[in-house]
Structures are given as structure tokens and as C-alpha cells.
Scaffold this active site. Structure first.
Site, mmCIF file in Angstrom:
data_model
loop_
_atom_site.group_PDB
_atom_site.id
_atom_site.type_symbol
_atom_site.label_atom_id
_atom_site.label_comp_id
_atom_site.label_asym_id
_atom_site.label_seq_id
_atom_site.Cartn_x
_atom_site.Cartn_y
_atom_site.Cartn_z
ATOM 1 N N ASN A 1 0.874 -1.174 0.000
ATOM 2 C CA ASN A 1 0.000 0.000 0.000
ATOM 3 C C ASN A 1 0.910 1.222 0.000
ATOM 4 O O ASN A 1 1.484 1.564 1.024
ATOM 5 C CB ASN A 1 -0.888 -0.031 1.253
ATOM 6 C CG ASN A 1 -1.692 1.242 1.418
ATOM 7 O OD1 ASN A 1 -1.801 2.053 0.502
ATOM 8 N ND2 ASN A 1 -2.282 1.408 2.600
ATOM 9 N N HIS B 1 -9.620 1.620 4.395
ATOM 10 C CA HIS B 1 -8.385 1.772 5.171
ATOM 11 C C HIS B 1 -8.631 2.779 6.290
ATOM 12 O O HIS B 1 -9.370 3.746 6.104
ATOM 13 C CB HIS B 1 -7.248 2.253 4.253
ATOM 14 C CG HIS B 1 -5.914 2.202 4.923
ATOM 15 N ND1 HIS B 1 -5.522 3.142 5.840
ATOM 16 C CD2 HIS B 1 -4.899 1.296 4.852
ATOM 17 C CE1 HIS B 1 -4.314 2.820 6.296
ATOM 18 N NE2 HIS B 1 -3.919 1.704 5.700
ATOM 19 N N GLU C 1 -6.996 5.130 7.375
ATOM 20 C CA GLU C 1 -6.672 6.524 7.024
ATOM 21 C C GLU C 1 -7.807 7.160 6.219
ATOM 22 O O GLU C 1 -8.088 8.346 6.364
ATOM 23 C CB GLU C 1 -5.330 6.572 6.265
ATOM 24 C CG GLU C 1 -4.167 6.305 7.216
ATOM 25 C CD GLU C 1 -2.946 5.670 6.579
ATOM 26 O OE1 GLU C 1 -2.838 5.651 5.339
ATOM 27 O OE2 GLU C 1 -2.078 5.170 7.342
ATOM 28 N N SER D 1 3.049 -2.069 10.278
ATOM 29 C CA SER D 1 4.494 -2.147 10.546
ATOM 30 C C SER D 1 5.115 -3.495 10.186
ATOM 31 O O SER D 1 6.055 -3.952 10.835
ATOM 32 C CB SER D 1 4.791 -1.788 12.002
ATOM 33 O OG SER D 1 4.386 -0.456 12.274
ATOM 34 N N LYS E 1 0.074 4.282 -0.370
ATOM 35 C CA LYS E 1 -0.559 5.481 0.200
ATOM 36 C C LYS E 1 -0.308 6.692 -0.714
ATOM 37 O O LYS E 1 -0.243 6.527 -1.933
ATOM 38 C CB LYS E 1 -0.058 5.713 1.624
ATOM 39 C CG LYS E 1 -0.161 4.446 2.472
ATOM 40 C CD LYS E 1 0.058 4.668 3.934
ATOM 41 C CE LYS E 1 -0.113 3.346 4.663
ATOM 42 N NZ LYS E 1 -0.084 3.487 6.105
ATOM 43 N N GLU F 1 -5.905 -4.505 10.337
ATOM 44 C CA GLU F 1 -4.831 -3.547 10.583
ATOM 45 C C GLU F 1 -5.122 -2.771 11.867
ATOM 46 O O GLU F 1 -5.896 -1.797 11.840
ATOM 47 C CB GLU F 1 -4.729 -2.552 9.416
ATOM 48 C CG GLU F 1 -4.402 -3.201 8.099
ATOM 49 C CD GLU F 1 -3.793 -2.188 7.123
ATOM 50 O OE1 GLU F 1 -2.647 -2.413 6.703
ATOM 51 O OE2 GLU F 1 -4.446 -1.179 6.832
HETATM 52 P P1 PGA Z 1 2.639 0.318 7.530
HETATM 53 O O1 PGA Z 1 1.199 0.579 6.877
HETATM 54 O O2 PGA Z 1 3.137 -0.984 7.014
HETATM 55 O O3 PGA Z 1 3.469 1.497 7.076
HETATM 56 O O4 PGA Z 1 2.433 0.281 9.014
HETATM 57 C C1 PGA Z 1 0.301 -0.474 6.683
HETATM 58 C C2 PGA Z 1 -0.970 0.027 6.075
HETATM 59 O O5 PGA Z 1 -1.443 1.117 6.462
HETATM 60 O O6 PGA Z 1 -1.557 -0.614 5.183
#
Ligand code: PGA
Length: 247
Positions: free
Chosen positions: A9, A95, A97, A210, A11, A165
Site C-alpha cells: 500500500n 483503510h 486513514e 508495521s 498510500k 490492521e
Molecule cells: P505500515 O502501513 O506498514 O506502514 O504500518 C500499513 C498500512 O497502512 O496498510
């Protein structure tokens, strides 16, 4: 056996120069594997170029959200049909976000997931608890509600992916413990099987938060973890490939 899906992802990251990362990944993934697959979900502006770059490879390209409708007066939005037209075969929906920045609720997420299937692409439906919810011992309640309302009721014959997540583990470097992941993924599997029967037992359930080359092996070894949704560590071809190789 459920195929493992290693999904990136990106983003809101990536310009034309980032296509070089896609080139590197695509060059390594020449032919499809029977046990695992790779996907990079990239900003809408890069989907077409990414898909062209990955065309002769086993790497799939996806979008990061979509509007529930096919077309219309929705300035700035992008439909699932547009993503498919640009070369996407998956789309991330719900997601955390998007839920936080754009107020997307479970009902919207379910409509986006339906839109994805309408357009012939696979939705990756994201759910996950906040730190407050976890500290209050509410994790499974939150997860149950989100899963219940974000996965459309008539999805028993549809292909979809669920990504767990925990919000507190996203981009923080704070990865959930194997025990925490195990508990939620077993719970999700039970919920999906109860709701969709046999089909529910075959849904891919990804862990995200992460994940990186150093912790991927132990996370991917957890029962009912069928892959990962990887943010930061998917931006560099080398890290993404290293996680894929671990799977
Ligand atoms: P990250 O993000 O691996 O940077 O923690 C995961 C995600 O938001 O899909």
C-alpha cells in the site's frame, strides 16, 4: 490451501520516478506462483504506468480507494470501473486513514466493496481497532461490528480479501504481537465461516501494521494469516521482494 497475498500500500507516495521500483519487482516476479501472489496498490496517478510496467509479470496492480458509483457528478473521485480501466485488479477499501481523513463509515466501505466487484476487481476490506478500543478490552467487539457492516451481506459468492490492521500499529513501528494477531485472525476466520460457510473458510485474511522483512516470517507463520498489507516497507522493491520471498 489458501494462497498467500503479499500486498503493498503505497498510500500518497510515488511519482514517475517510482516506476523503477515496480520495474524491479516485476522483473523478479516473472511467472505466477501456486502458493503466493504479489500486489502493489499505488496512487491513482500511477496505476496505468504501473500496470503497463507489470504487464508481462505476475505482479498485480491495485488502487487505494474507489467511489461507490460508476460515474457522475463527484469531482475528484474515481470509480472502480476507472481503476479497472487503468489496469487495476484490486482495490483497498475502508483503510483506517480513509475512515479518519474522509469520514468513511462501514456502510460506505460496503458500497465501495460492491462497486469493486461490479467492476470485476477484488476489494481488500480493511478493519482494525484503535488503541483506546484495545486498552478498553473492546478489540473483538469492534472487529465484529466492522466486519459485519463493511463486508456486504450478499458476498457469499464474491471474491474479496479482509485486512486486519490495528490502527495503533500502522506506520508506528509498533507491530502487534503474534498472540494478538492470532487471536483476531482466528476470530475473523470463525466469523467469516459462520456467515459465509465454506466460502468464508477460503477468504484471504491479511495482517497489516508495521510489517517489514525482519518480522514478516513470524507474522506470516500465524494460523489464519494469509498474507500482509504492507505500507512503508512496500515502497522499496528490495524490502517488498524480501517479504514476498519470506512468504
Ligand atoms: P505500515 O502501513 O506498514 O506502514 O504500518 C500499513 C498500512 O497502512 O496498510
Amino acid at each position: 490451501m489458501i494462497k498467500t497475498l503479499i500486498a503493498g500500500n503505497w498510500k500518497m507516495n510515488g511519482l514517475a520516478g517510482s516506476i523503477a521500483q515496480i520495474e524491479t519487482v516485476a522483473a523478479k516476479l516473472k511467472s505466477p506462483s501456486e502458493t503466493k501472489s504479489a500486489l502493489l496498490c499505488v496512487p491513482a496517478t500511477l496505476i496505468h504506468r504501473a500496470a503497463e510496467t507489470a504487464r508481462e509479470s505476475a505482479l498485480a496492480i491495485g488502487g487505494e480507494t474507489c467511489h461507490p458509483e460508476v460515474s457522475g457528478a463527484h469531482t475528484g473521485d474515481i470509480s472502480a470501473e476507472m481503476l479497472a480501466d487503468a489496469g487495476a485488479s484490486y482495490v483497498i477499501v475502508g483503510h483506517s486513514e480513509r475512515r479518519a481523513d474522509h469520514g468513511e463509515l462501514n456502510g460506505t466501505v460496503a458500497s465501495q466493496a460492491k462497486a469493486a466487484r461490479r467492476a470485476g476487481i477484488v476489494p481488500i476490506i480493511c478493519i482494525g481497532e484503535s488503541l483506546e478500543a484495545r486498552d478498553a478490552g473492546e478489540t473483538l467487539n469492534v472487529i465484529e461490528k466492522q466486519l459485519g457492516a463493511s463486508v456486504p451481506g450478499d458476498f457469499e459468492n464474491e471474491t474479496f480479501v479482509v485486512a486486519y490492521e490495528p490502527i495503533w500499529a500502522i506506520g508506528t513501528g509498533k507491530v502487534a504481537t503474534v498472540q494478538q494477531i492470532d487471536e483476531v485472525h482466528n476470530f475473523l476466520r470463525a466469523q467469516l465461516s459462520q456467515r459465509f460457510g465454506d466460502a468464508g473458510s477460503r477468504v484471504q485474511i491479511l495482517y497489516g501494521g508495521s510489517m517489514k522483512p525482519a518480522n514478516a516470517a513470524e507474522i506470516l507463520a500465524v494460523e489464519n494469516v494469509n498474507g500482509g498489507l504492507i505500507g512503508g516497507a512496500s515502497l522499496k522493491a528490495e524490502d517488498f521482494l524480501s517479504i514476498y520471498e519470506t512468504a
